[in-house]
Write a protein that holds these residues in place. Structure first.
Motif, PDB file in Angstrom:
ATOM      1  N   VAL A 186       0.866  -1.184   0.000  1.00 55.61           N
ATOM      2  CA  VAL A 186       0.000   0.000   0.000  1.00 55.61           C
ATOM      3  C   VAL A 186       0.898   1.227   0.000  1.00 55.61           C
ATOM      4  O   VAL A 186       2.014   1.192   0.506  1.00 55.61           O
ATOM      5  N   GLN A 187       0.418   2.310  -0.590  1.00 52.24           N
ATOM      6  CA  GLN A 187       1.237   3.512  -0.646  1.00 52.24           C
ATOM      7  C   GLN A 187       0.350   4.747  -0.589  1.00 52.24           C
ATOM      8  O   GLN A 187      -0.875   4.666  -0.644  1.00 52.24           O
ATOM      9  N   GLY A 188       1.013   5.913  -0.482  1.00 51.12           N
ATOM     10  CA  GLY A 188       0.297   7.185  -0.556  1.00 51.12           C
ATOM     11  C   GLY A 188      -0.755   7.350   0.520  1.00 51.12           C
ATOM     12  O   GLY A 188      -0.517   7.074   1.705  1.00 51.12           O
ATOM     13  N   GLU A 217     -14.635   3.501  15.178  1.00 49.71           N
ATOM     14  CA  GLU A 217     -15.263   2.188  15.092  1.00 49.71           C
ATOM     15  C   GLU A 217     -14.666   1.365  13.958  1.00 49.71           C
ATOM     16  O   GLU A 217     -14.583   0.138  14.055  1.00 49.71           O
ATOM     17  N   THR A 218     -14.283   2.016  12.863  1.00 51.89           N
ATOM     18  CA  THR A 218     -13.708   1.312  11.722  1.00 51.89           C
ATOM     19  C   THR A 218     -12.518   2.105  11.185  1.00 51.89           C
ATOM     20  O   THR A 218     -12.332   3.274  11.535  1.00 51.89           O
ATOM     21  N   ASN A 219     -11.758   1.464  10.301  1.00 49.56           N
ATOM     22  CA  ASN A 219     -10.688   2.161   9.591  1.00 49.56           C
ATOM     23  C   ASN A 219     -11.049   2.303   8.107  1.00 49.56           C
ATOM     24  O   ASN A 219     -10.182   2.355   7.247  1.00 49.56           O
ATOM     25  N   GLN A 220     -12.346   2.378   7.836  1.00 46.09           N
ATOM     26  CA  GLN A 220     -12.829   2.461   6.461  1.00 46.09           C
ATOM     27  C   GLN A 220     -12.265   3.683   5.744  1.00 46.09           C
ATOM     28  O   GLN A 220     -12.071   4.749   6.343  1.00 46.09           O
ATOM     29  N   MET A 221     -12.010   3.526   4.450  1.00 43.69           N
ATOM     30  CA  MET A 221     -11.446   4.579   3.614  1.00 43.69           C
ATOM     31  C   MET A 221     -12.432   4.949   2.506  1.00 43.69           C
ATOM     32  O   MET A 221     -13.312   4.171   2.159  1.00 43.69           O
ATOM     33  N   PRO A 222     -12.276   6.141   1.929  1.00 40.04           N
ATOM     34  CA  PRO A 222     -13.145   6.530   0.813  1.00 40.04           C
ATOM     35  C   PRO A 222     -12.734   5.811  -0.468  1.00 40.04           C
ATOM     36  O   PRO A 222     -11.557   5.506  -0.662  1.00 40.04           O
ATOM     37  N   ARG A 223     -13.705   5.518  -1.306  1.00 38.90           N
ATOM     38  CA  ARG A 223     -13.372   4.905  -2.591  1.00 38.90           C
ATOM     39  C   ARG A 223     -12.543   5.852  -3.459  1.00 38.90           C
ATOM     40  O   ARG A 223     -12.791   7.052  -3.436  1.00 38.90           O
ATOM     41  N   PRO A 224     -11.527   5.333  -4.158  1.00 41.18           N
ATOM     42  CA  PRO A 224     -11.200   3.913  -4.379  1.00 41.18           C
ATOM     43  C   PRO A 224     -10.081   3.388  -3.471  1.00 41.18           C
ATOM     44  O   PRO A 224      -9.426   2.403  -3.810  1.00 41.18           O
ATOM     45  N   VAL A 225      -9.854   4.023  -2.330  1.00 44.16           N
ATOM     46  CA  VAL A 225      -8.757   3.612  -1.452  1.00 44.16           C
ATOM     47  C   VAL A 225      -9.206   2.430  -0.598  1.00 44.16           C
ATOM     48  O   VAL A 225     -10.301   2.454  -0.009  1.00 44.16           O
ATOM     49  N   HIS A 226      -8.365   1.401  -0.509  1.00 46.43           N
ATOM     50  CA  HIS A 226      -8.677   0.233   0.306  1.00 46.43           C
ATOM     51  C   HIS A 226      -8.262   0.476   1.757  1.00 46.43           C
ATOM     52  O   HIS A 226      -7.234   1.080   2.029  1.00 46.43           O
ATOM     53  N   ARG A 227      -9.073  -0.011   2.691  1.00 51.87           N
ATOM     54  CA  ARG A 227      -8.681   0.069   4.093  1.00 51.87           C
ATOM     55  C   ARG A 227      -7.610  -0.978   4.385  1.00 51.87           C
ATOM     56  O   ARG A 227      -7.496  -1.988   3.687  1.00 51.87           O
ATOM     57  N   GLY A 272      -4.553   6.072   6.032  1.00 51.87           N
ATOM     58  CA  GLY A 272      -5.018   4.725   6.376  1.00 51.87           C
ATOM     59  C   GLY A 272      -4.407   4.218   7.667  1.00 51.87           C
ATOM     60  O   GLY A 272      -5.076   3.554   8.476  1.00 51.87           O
ATOM     61  N   ALA A 273      -3.129   4.538   7.898  1.00 51.19           N
ATOM     62  CA  ALA A 273      -2.473   4.134   9.143  1.00 51.19           C
ATOM     63  C   ALA A 273      -3.036   4.901  10.331  1.00 51.19           C
ATOM     64  O   ALA A 273      -3.229   4.335  11.418  1.00 51.19           O
ATOM     65  N   PHE A 274      -3.300   6.198  10.154  1.00 54.38           N
ATOM     66  CA  PHE A 274      -3.910   6.973  11.241  1.00 54.38           C
ATOM     67  C   PHE A 274      -5.259   6.378  11.631  1.00 54.38           C
ATOM     68  O   PHE A 274      -5.570   6.209  12.818  1.00 54.38           O
ATOM     69  N   LYS A 275      -6.081   6.074  10.628  1.00 57.21           N
ATOM     70  CA  LYS A 275      -7.410   5.517  10.919  1.00 57.21           C
ATOM     71  C   LYS A 275      -7.299   4.159  11.609  1.00 57.21           C
ATOM     72  O   LYS A 275      -8.063   3.867  12.543  1.00 57.21           O
ATOM     73  N   THR A 276      -6.355   3.354  11.152  1.00 57.38           N
ATOM     74  CA  THR A 276      -6.192   2.035  11.757  1.00 57.38           C
ATOM     75  C   THR A 276      -5.737   2.154  13.203  1.00 57.38           C
ATOM     76  O   THR A 276      -6.239   1.446  14.097  1.00 57.38           O
ATOM     77  N   ALA A 277      -4.794   3.063  13.465  1.00 57.00           N
ATOM     78  CA  ALA A 277      -4.348   3.282  14.840  1.00 57.00           C
ATOM     79  C   ALA A 277      -5.495   3.767  15.715  1.00 57.00           C
ATOM     80  O   ALA A 277      -5.655   3.313  16.862  1.00 57.00           O
TER      81      ALA A 277
END
Length: 308
Positions: free
Chosen positions: A256-258, A277-287, A264-269
């Motif tokens: 994963v990049q960018g 509650e989730t680390n969901q990302m906006p499309r088209p970025v994968h969580r 994505g790392a901030f949300k996961t942390a």
């Protein structure tokens, strides 16, 4: 708004999403309160961390409306009006100021690429059309133009710009911006978005920082700012060293990049810490999933933010 101070720690707010990618307002309020309780000096919404370029106009409005409501005047709110060209930024700015934000943040136009004269005119047009303090957002990796230091200082002296949020990663340019701003009488508040070297920016004379990592660990950045104000540079460096180790969450993922690796790392942390509650990302970025989540968990555990 002339009495508002735009200094200190002003995190760029990471926006939580539900699994269906709608705004998670419960998590958003929890995260905002957590940062304010830690002592931050303001909040910046609708920048890169707030997924501004992934957002519809309705999503932008919802982020502003709910942030202003949750903050309830406790700290200043700066809102990004980032878009491809000047007229669209003016429209965003008018809506944002009607919704009660305290300052606006704009990049240079970034679709039809222009030269320095057009970029300067764009900022002047924004200032003439809008009634709030205006910050220039220097992020060349996204807009393909590095903002010229002399232009920025000229705009500051002319009262067009209230400040600069520098996310260029160009520490030499940043140093000269601080110096020339000081020589001009300090018309602008100069904020660094380079969260791994905030100590150097403060030593250079920066007026504050806009660290995305402060969503995850705001207390360290607040302690660092207070130590800098007291001239306690040993503490400033010690806090930065600790925060730099935590920032490794953005570098330990694979495949994963960018944006997906950073925000994505901030949300996961934040999910691992129980803030989101989730680390969901906006499309088209994968969580982030699986081993990448575990790699971030290990960084948090190793740095004392999470129990093993």
């Amino acid at each position: 708004m002339a009495d508002k101070k735009f200094t200190g720690v002003i995190p760029p707010v990471v926006v939580p999403l539900k699994q269906d990618r709608t705004l998670d307002l419960v998590s958003m309020e929890r995260s905002i309160n957590r940062m304010i309780d830690a002592g931050v000096d303001g909040l910046f919404i609708l920048g890169s961390s707030s997924e501004v370029v992934f957002s519809t106009d309705a999503r932008r409005a919802a982020v502003i409306e709910n942030t202003v409501k949750f903050v309830d005047g406790r700290v200043p709110v700066l809102a990004g009006i980032i878009d491809t060209e000047t007229e669209r930024m003016i429209e965003h700015g008018k809506r944002a100021q009607q919704m009660g934000v305290d300052a606006l943040v704009a990049t240079c136009p970034f679709y039809a690429l222009q030269g320095i004269d057009e970029i300067e005119w764009s900022f002047r047009c924004l200032h003439d059309a809008l009634d709030l303090p205006l910050f220039a957002y220097d992020i060349p990796v996204c807009v393909h133009n590095k903002l010229n230091t002399d232009m920025l200082v000229r705009l500051g002296k002319d009262g067009v710009l209230a400040g600069v949020k520098d996310s260029s990663g160009d520490d030499i340019s940043f140093r000269y911006l601080v110096l020339k701003n000081e020589d001009a009488g300090h018309p602008m508040s100069i904020l660094t978005g380079h969260e791994v070297v905030v100590d150097g920016a403060y030593l250079s004379g920066a007026d504050g920082s806009v660290p995305g990592l402060a969503n995850v660990e705001p207390w360290g950045y607040v302690r660092q700012w207070k130590a800098a104000q007291e001239g306690d540079w040993t503490t400033v460096k010690a806090e930065q060293d600790r925060l730099a180790r935590i920032m490794e969450i953005t570098a330990v993922t694979t495949g994963v990049q960018g944006f997906g690796a950073g925000v994505g790392a901030f949300k996961t942390a934040l999910q691992l810490l129980g803030v989101f509650e989730t680390n969901q990302m906006p499309r088209p970025v994968h969580r982030l999933k699986g081993d990448n989540v575990e790699a971030i968990r290990k960084v948090l555990v190793d740095n004392g933010l999470l129990d093993a």
